[in-house]
Design an enzyme around this catalytic site. Structure first.
Site, PDB file in Angstrom:
ATOM      1  N   HIS A  22      48.392  46.437  39.199  1.00  0.00           N
ATOM      2  CA  HIS A  22      47.752  45.870  38.019  1.00  0.00           C
ATOM      3  C   HIS A  22      46.235  45.899  38.204  1.00  0.00           C
ATOM      4  O   HIS A  22      45.713  45.458  39.217  1.00  0.00           O
ATOM      5  CB  HIS A  22      48.235  44.430  37.822  1.00  0.00           C
ATOM      6  N   HIS A  70      36.680  45.083  33.820  1.00  0.00           N
ATOM      7  CA  HIS A  70      37.704  44.058  33.656  1.00  0.00           C
ATOM      8  C   HIS A  70      37.272  43.117  32.541  1.00  0.00           C
ATOM      9  O   HIS A  70      36.442  42.236  32.759  1.00  0.00           O
ATOM     10  CB  HIS A  70      37.900  43.298  34.964  1.00  0.00           C
TER      11      HIS A  70
END
Length: 296
Positions: A22, A70
């Site tokens: 992930h 992110h």
């Protein structure tokens, strides 16, 4: 061997459970002060060396560049997409019997052409696989690992938005092929195998419909809720979550076994944080029937 085990060679790509990292590009390190926004501790080449075969990450448009960030580049800047893909290509050239899946979460809706440019600059386009038919292949209609390896089409690439079949036929629309389980989980006892995305097959009552048309994608990472839905990866529970100890809420062995029972078949993806914590590769190997893997 194919993906580290000779008996996987004649299995279709969709009938294998692929362990995924992930937010693969977002690595906690000394250089970034072990940022709490990072989801892994080791970079992509180490991930691949360890047996990770699904690489997931977020792309964003920043200063006319396709970047790996992110949520925001101010929060965690993972650099240019092409530089990350170049590392993947270097690894693939050194490991010619491996098939790797890439999923780019594209909330900025970056055009497929721009994503292709990053693949081109990394010299990775030559390894991408294009399905022979449209609409999407059935979940059981994919090639075997050996067929992909022989054809040297060893990258299966997805994007969550902005797929362009006409101009970039190998960049596949995720939700035409895949359904995902819920991903904003903060309680390890709340994981489920039910489809959550796309909305057309969302909910436990639509599981069979989802399985007829899509490959399961099991999100098995945990968030810590800092305040008012401000999440950070839960690093303190990762070893338990990625483990195989019975009785521990959310443990991967129990969760993955339950999903395979509900799906009535083996195959798909399982996505974890901090892949080196716990024993996720061992759990996935058991489901895939892998023993004594090589080149890992």
């Amino acid at each position: 061997a194919c993906n580290n085990f000779v008996e996987l060679c004649n299995k279709t790509w969709s009938s294998i459970v692929h362990l995924g990292a992930h937010d693969s590009p977002f690595v906690r390190s000394k250089e970034n002060g072990f940022s709490v926004s990072g989801n892994q501790y080791f970079d992509v080449k180490v991930q691949l060396d360890a047996g990770i075969r699904l690489l997931q990450g977020q792309i964003h448009h920043e200063d006319d560049k396709t970047m790996l960030c992110h949520s925001s580049c101010k929060l965690f800047d993972g650099g240019l997409l092409e530089n990350y893909l170049k590392k993947v290509r270097e690894w693939m050239d050194q490991h010619t019997s491996e098939v790797v899946t890439i999923l780019l979460v594209n909330n900025d809706k970056i055009p497929a052409k721009a994503i292709k440019e990053a693949f081109d600059k990394a010299d990775l386009t030559r390894l991408t696989y294009t399905p022979p038919t449209r609409p999407a292949l059935s979940p059981t209609g994919w090639p075997t690992l050996q067929q992909l390896i022989t054809a040297q089409r060893r990258i299966i690439a997805f994007t969550s938005t902005s797929a362009d079949i006409k101009n970039v036929p190998w960049l596949l629309d995720e939700f035409s092929y895949i359904f995902e389980t819920p991903f904003e989980v903060t309680d390890p006892s709340k994981f489920t195998c039910a489809p959550h995305r796309p909305g057309s097959v969302s909910g436990p009552d639509k599981l069979q419909q989802a399985l007829q048309t899509r490959i399961p994608f099991m999100n098995r990472f945990l968030y810590a809720n800092v305040f008012d839905r401000a999440y950070k990866p839960n690093d303190t529970y990762a070893a338990t979550l990625n483990g195989d100890k019975p009785g521990m809420p959310g443990n991967l062995k129990q969760g993955l076994t339950q999903c395979m029972i509900e799906y009535k078949r083996v195959g798909g993806f399982v996505l974890v944080d901090f892949f080196n914590e716990g024993s996720p590769m061992k759990v996935v190997d058991t489901v895939n029937g892998v023993s004594n893997p090589v080149n890992r």
